[in-house]
Each structure stands twice: as structure tokens, then as C-alpha cells.
Design an enzyme around this catalytic site. Structure first.
Site, short mmCIF file in Angstrom:
data_model
loop_
_atom_site.label_atom_id
_atom_site.label_comp_id
_atom_site.label_asym_id
_atom_site.label_seq_id
_atom_site.Cartn_x
_atom_site.Cartn_y
_atom_site.Cartn_z
N ASP A 143 -22.35 32.01 5.23
CA ASP A 143 -21.10 31.22 4.94
C ASP A 143 -21.21 30.50 3.63
O ASP A 143 -22.04 30.19 2.92
CB ASP A 143 -20.83 29.98 6.07
CG ASP A 143 -19.85 29.17 6.22
OD1 ASP A 143 -18.70 29.72 5.74
OD2 ASP A 143 -19.76 27.96 6.82
N ASN A 172 -11.39 36.30 11.19
CA ASN A 172 -11.35 36.41 9.79
C ASN A 172 -10.23 37.33 9.54
O ASN A 172 -9.52 37.14 8.32
CB ASN A 172 -12.69 36.84 9.05
CG ASN A 172 -13.68 35.99 8.92
OD1 ASN A 172 -14.67 36.45 8.62
ND2 ASN A 172 -13.29 34.65 8.86
C1 FPP Z 1 -18.08 33.29 4.82
O1 FPP Z 1 -17.70 32.57 3.61
C2 FPP Z 1 -18.03 34.73 4.40
C3 FPP Z 1 -17.66 35.82 4.80
C4 FPP Z 1 -16.15 35.54 5.74
C5 FPP Z 1 -17.81 36.88 4.45
C6 FPP Z 1 -19.07 37.48 4.32
C7 FPP Z 1 -19.09 38.80 3.39
C8 FPP Z 1 -19.76 38.82 2.45
C9 FPP Z 1 -21.31 38.31 2.22
C10 FPP Z 1 -19.88 40.22 1.40
C11 FPP Z 1 -19.47 41.34 1.93
C12 FPP Z 1 -20.52 41.96 2.96
C13 FPP Z 1 -21.24 43.12 2.93
C14 FPP Z 1 -22.06 43.41 4.33
C15 FPP Z 1 -21.25 43.80 1.94
P1 FPP Z 1 -16.40 31.85 3.41
O2 FPP Z 1 -15.35 32.85 2.80
O3 FPP Z 1 -15.88 31.46 4.93
O4 FPP Z 1 -16.51 30.61 2.78
P2 FPP Z 1 -15.99 29.18 2.59
O5 FPP Z 1 -16.15 28.66 3.93
O6 FPP Z 1 -16.57 28.45 1.68
O7 FPP Z 1 -14.50 29.48 2.40
#
Ligand code: FPP
Length: 247
Positions: free
Chosen positions: A22, A70
Site C-alpha cells: 500500500d 481497485n
Molecule cells: C496500493 O497503493 C497499490 C496498488 C493498488 C497496486 C499495487 C501495484 C504495484 C505494486 C505495481 C504493479 C504490480 C506488479 C506485480 C508488477 P495505492 O495506489 O492504493 O496507494 P495510496 O493508498 O497511497 O493511494
């Protein structure tokens, strides 16, 4: 300087570590960057942590890469995440093969775009020979959705009289979950300072240890990962028993 890995007891490693990655968006925002740059940096950290887990001797690593919820994000962001996933699958296959990593996926995979799903299935098949570590990506994953799908699958078997309700217990039910071929997570880590489970491995996490840490996922590192293992090894897991019973 001594590598922190030497402080880890290799005889008491968690078998399965699951991570809620996250904070990509907040990391980017704090730097005045578009959210997608946070996801891009996050993808680099996926590689670093996969390598650290394998190097330490962890047998199962599960990463929450995209939740069912998501899909409700702006289309630009979901498209960018699907592109990053596709890119990761295409470009990291050789490294996975070289390092003995078997790729696996859990979630409502039918919701993924066709070309991403095809690439995912291809990489899963190609890496199926991997013996060092299973890397599971939770994609279009929601634990409640997984449990409902498992209930439907059990109901089908009951209707077809393949099983009787007398046989239904925790072990049988677990066999209908997406995670049927892996142990429950011993340790669940969440980055970014949020302290919630967000519909991740609700059944499987019944007795997991939890570590919530402040750094956002793009700031997570091999060193922080190893520190989590040291913290984990200092805990006593009692599974409902007393300390004396464990002795
Ligand atoms: C949460 O951060 C993260 C995600 C929804 C996506 C996770 C994806 C990756 C780490 C990269 C791609 C994955 C692979 C396996 C190549 P957020 O966007 O919810 O952060 P925030 O809460 O700060 O908005």
C-alpha cells in the site's frame, strides 16, 4: 558492515509471507509525481522483495497487487496498472525461471483483460518447474468474493452428491479456496501506515502475525523486509494455547 540477513534464524522462517503493498499513490503525491509513477516504483520493489524472500529461503510469497475493489479506480489508473502487470509478466519471466520461482495467481482472474490473462497463464505454465519459491499475485482479488466462490463450489459438490455435509470441515472448505495448494500465511505485512486488512486473505489469515509499517510500498526495501522477519521471529505464536503448553 554485517548483513542483517545473518540475524535471521533460518530454522524458524515463516513458510508463507503475504504483503499488502500500500501507499504507491501517496508516495507519488508527496513527491509531486503522478500516481502511476508510484506504481512504477512499486513494481521495482516487487522485484527486490521477491529476490530478498527467495534469498532468505521463504517458500511462499503472496502479493496483493490488485483488489476487486481497485476496478472502481479511474480507468486511466486501472489501465496503467494492467500495463505494468503485463510488462512485469513479460519481462521478468526469464529471471523467474533462472531463480526457480513458480508464478501463481489468486482472485477473480476472469475479470482481467484478455491479453493480460493470456500472458499470466503463459508465465504460470512456463515457470511451473520452479522449485525455490512460489510467488502468488493476488489479482482482481477480494477475500469475500473468494469465499463466496468457494461456497458455490462446495454447494455444487453437495448437489452432485460428490460430498456429504458430514464431511464439510475447515480442511475440506480450504480445498475450495483459491489458496488450496499453499499453507496459510504465517505473516502478513502492510506498508503505508494503514492498519486494516482490506478484504485480503480473511479466512487464511485467522492465525497470521501482522506487521503494519509506516513506509509506503515504493520505500519498502530488502532491509525492511529482513527486519520484518526479525520482528516475526521475536513473537510467540500460541494458536489459542498457553505459553506453558508450547514449552
Ligand atoms: C496500493 O497503493 C497499490 C496498488 C493498488 C497496486 C499495487 C501495484 C504495484 C505494486 C505495481 C504493479 C504490480 C506488479 C506485480 C508488477 P495505492 O495506489 O492504493 O496507494 P495510496 O493508498 O497511497 O493511494
Amino acid at each position: 558492515m554485517q548483513d542483517i540477513i545473518n540475524q535471521i534464524d533460518k530454522t524458524a522462517l515463516p513458510k508463507h509471507i503475504a504483503i499488502i503493498m500500500d501507499g504507491n499513490g501517496r508516495w507519488a503525491k508527496n513527491k509531486g509525481l503522478p500516481r502511476i509513477e508510484g506504481h512504477q516504483k512499486g513494481a521495482d520493489v516487487v522485484e527486490e522483495i521477491t529476490e530478498a524472500a527467495r534469498e532468505t529461503g521463504i517458500k511462499y510469497l503472496t502479493l496483493y497487487a490488485f483488489s476487486k475493489e481497485n476496478w472502481n479506480r479511474p480507468t486511466d489508473e486501472t489501465k496503467a496498472l494492467m500495463f505494468l502487470l503485463f510488462d512485469f509478466l513479460q519481462n521478468k519471466k526469464i529471471k523467474m525461471l533462472k531463480n526457480g520461482i513458480r508464478l501463481n495467481a489468486i482472485g477473480d482472474l476472469g475479470q482481467l483483460p484478455e491479453e493480460v490473462l493470456a500472458c499470466l497463464n503463459h508465465t504460470i505454465k512456463e515457470t511451473s518447474v520452479g522449485k525455490e519459491m512460489v510467488l502468488t499475485l493476488a489479482l482482481s482479488y477480494g477475500a469475500r468474493d473468494e469465499i463466496i466462490r468457494a461456497i458455490k463450489s462446495v454447494a455444487d459438490e453437495l448437489a452432485l452428491k460428490k460430498i456429504s455435509s458430514d464431511h464439510l470441515d475447515e480442511t475440506l472448505f480450504s480445498q475450495h479456496l483459491d489458496t488450496h495448494d499453499m499453507p496459510d500465511p504465517d505473516l502478513i505485512i502492510r506498508t503505508s501506515g494503514e492498519m486494516r486488512i482490506s478484504n485480503f486473505l480473511l479466512w487464511q489469515g485467522a492465525y497470521s502475525e501482522f506487521i503494519f509499517m509506516k513506509p509506503c510500498w515504493p520505500e519498502f526495501s530488502r532491509e525492511l523486509f529482513l527486519q520484518c522477519l526479525i520482528d516475526y521471529q521475536a513473537r510467540e505464536r500460541r494458536f489459542g494455547m498457553t505459553s506453558e503448553q508450547l514449552d
